[in-house]
Write a protein that holds these residues in place. Structure first.
Motif, PDB file in Angstrom:
ATOM      1  N   UNK A   1       0.820  -1.195   0.000  1.00 57.90           N
ATOM      2  CA  UNK A   1       0.000   0.000   0.000  1.00 57.90           C
ATOM      3  C   UNK A   1       0.865   1.261   0.000  1.00 57.90           C
ATOM      4  N   UNK A   2       1.893   1.265   0.860  1.00 58.43           N
ATOM      5  CA  UNK A   2       2.770   2.441   0.941  1.00 58.43           C
ATOM      6  C   UNK A   2       3.506   2.626  -0.382  1.00 58.43           C
ATOM      7  N   UNK A   3       3.889   1.530  -1.013  1.00 57.12           N
ATOM      8  CA  UNK A   3       4.575   1.614  -2.305  1.00 57.12           C
ATOM      9  C   UNK A   3       3.717   2.283  -3.357  1.00 57.12           C
ATOM     10  N   UNK A   4       2.423   2.022  -3.328  1.00 55.30           N
ATOM     11  CA  UNK A   4       1.520   2.649  -4.286  1.00 55.30           C
ATOM     12  C   UNK A   4       1.382   4.150  -4.009  1.00 55.30           C
ATOM     13  N   UNK A   5       1.380   4.524  -2.734  1.00 56.54           N
ATOM     14  CA  UNK A   5       1.333   5.946  -2.394  1.00 56.54           C
ATOM     15  C   UNK A   5       2.616   6.648  -2.847  1.00 56.54           C
ATOM     16  N   UNK A   6       3.735   5.973  -2.655  1.00 60.63           N
ATOM     17  CA  UNK A   6       5.008   6.540  -3.110  1.00 60.63           C
ATOM     18  C   UNK A   6       4.997   6.742  -4.612  1.00 60.63           C
ATOM     19  N   UNK A   7       4.515   5.738  -5.347  1.00 53.44           N
ATOM     20  CA  UNK A   7       4.447   5.846  -6.803  1.00 53.44           C
ATOM     21  C   UNK A   7       3.511   6.978  -7.222  1.00 53.44           C
TER      22      UNK A   7
END
Length: 142
Positions: A1-7
């Motif tokens: 989930x955090x990776x998607x926010x970063x992207x």
């Protein structure tokens, strides 16, 4: 989930970081307008942004030196022709030569400084809109 926010936020984060570094270069040019033999410097923002995004958001380039002790010099303090993220710094072409060898044209520098500041503010506004959109999604659109 955090990776998607970063992207989701990576583009604006990277663009703002590059804009801030470019603003420092332009401010340095203006500050050294009367320094003999000073060469005005700038970056190609479009190619720097593409390169930073290709590297994963402005991380240090592969093979870059890293400081392993507090006494090590950083890339910014070494005075090289690269920004800390590996972006090459270019020298502005001479529009009108000076007797003292200085290539800073204050009209050009002021215009570039103001343009970059305006684009930085636009980037901050876009990032704020992204965060508001996320907050609205989290809160259920209240």
């Amino acid at each position: 989930m955090i990776g998607k926010l970063d992207d989701y936020m990576r583009f604006n984060e990277t663009a703002l970081s590059l804009r801030a570094q470019r603003q420092q270069l332009l401010a340095s040019n203006i500050a050294n307008a009367d320094t003999p033999n000073y060469k005005a410097r700038d970056i190609d923002f479009a190619s720097a942004l593409q390169g930073a995004l290709a590297k994963g958001g402005g991380a240090a380039p592969a093979g870059a030196l890293t400081a392993t002790a507090p006494n090590h010099l950083t890339a910014a303090s070494s005075g090289g022709d690269f920004l800390p993220n590996g972006t090459p710094v270019q020298y502005r072409s001479i529009a009108q030569g000076n007797v003292d060898g200085n290539t800073v044209d204050m009209d050009v520098e002021r215009n570039q400084f103001a343009d970059n500041a305006l684009r930085y503010e636009a980037g901050v506004t876009m990032l704020n809109m992204q965060i508001r959109g996320l907050m609205a999604a989290i809160q259920g659109g209240q």
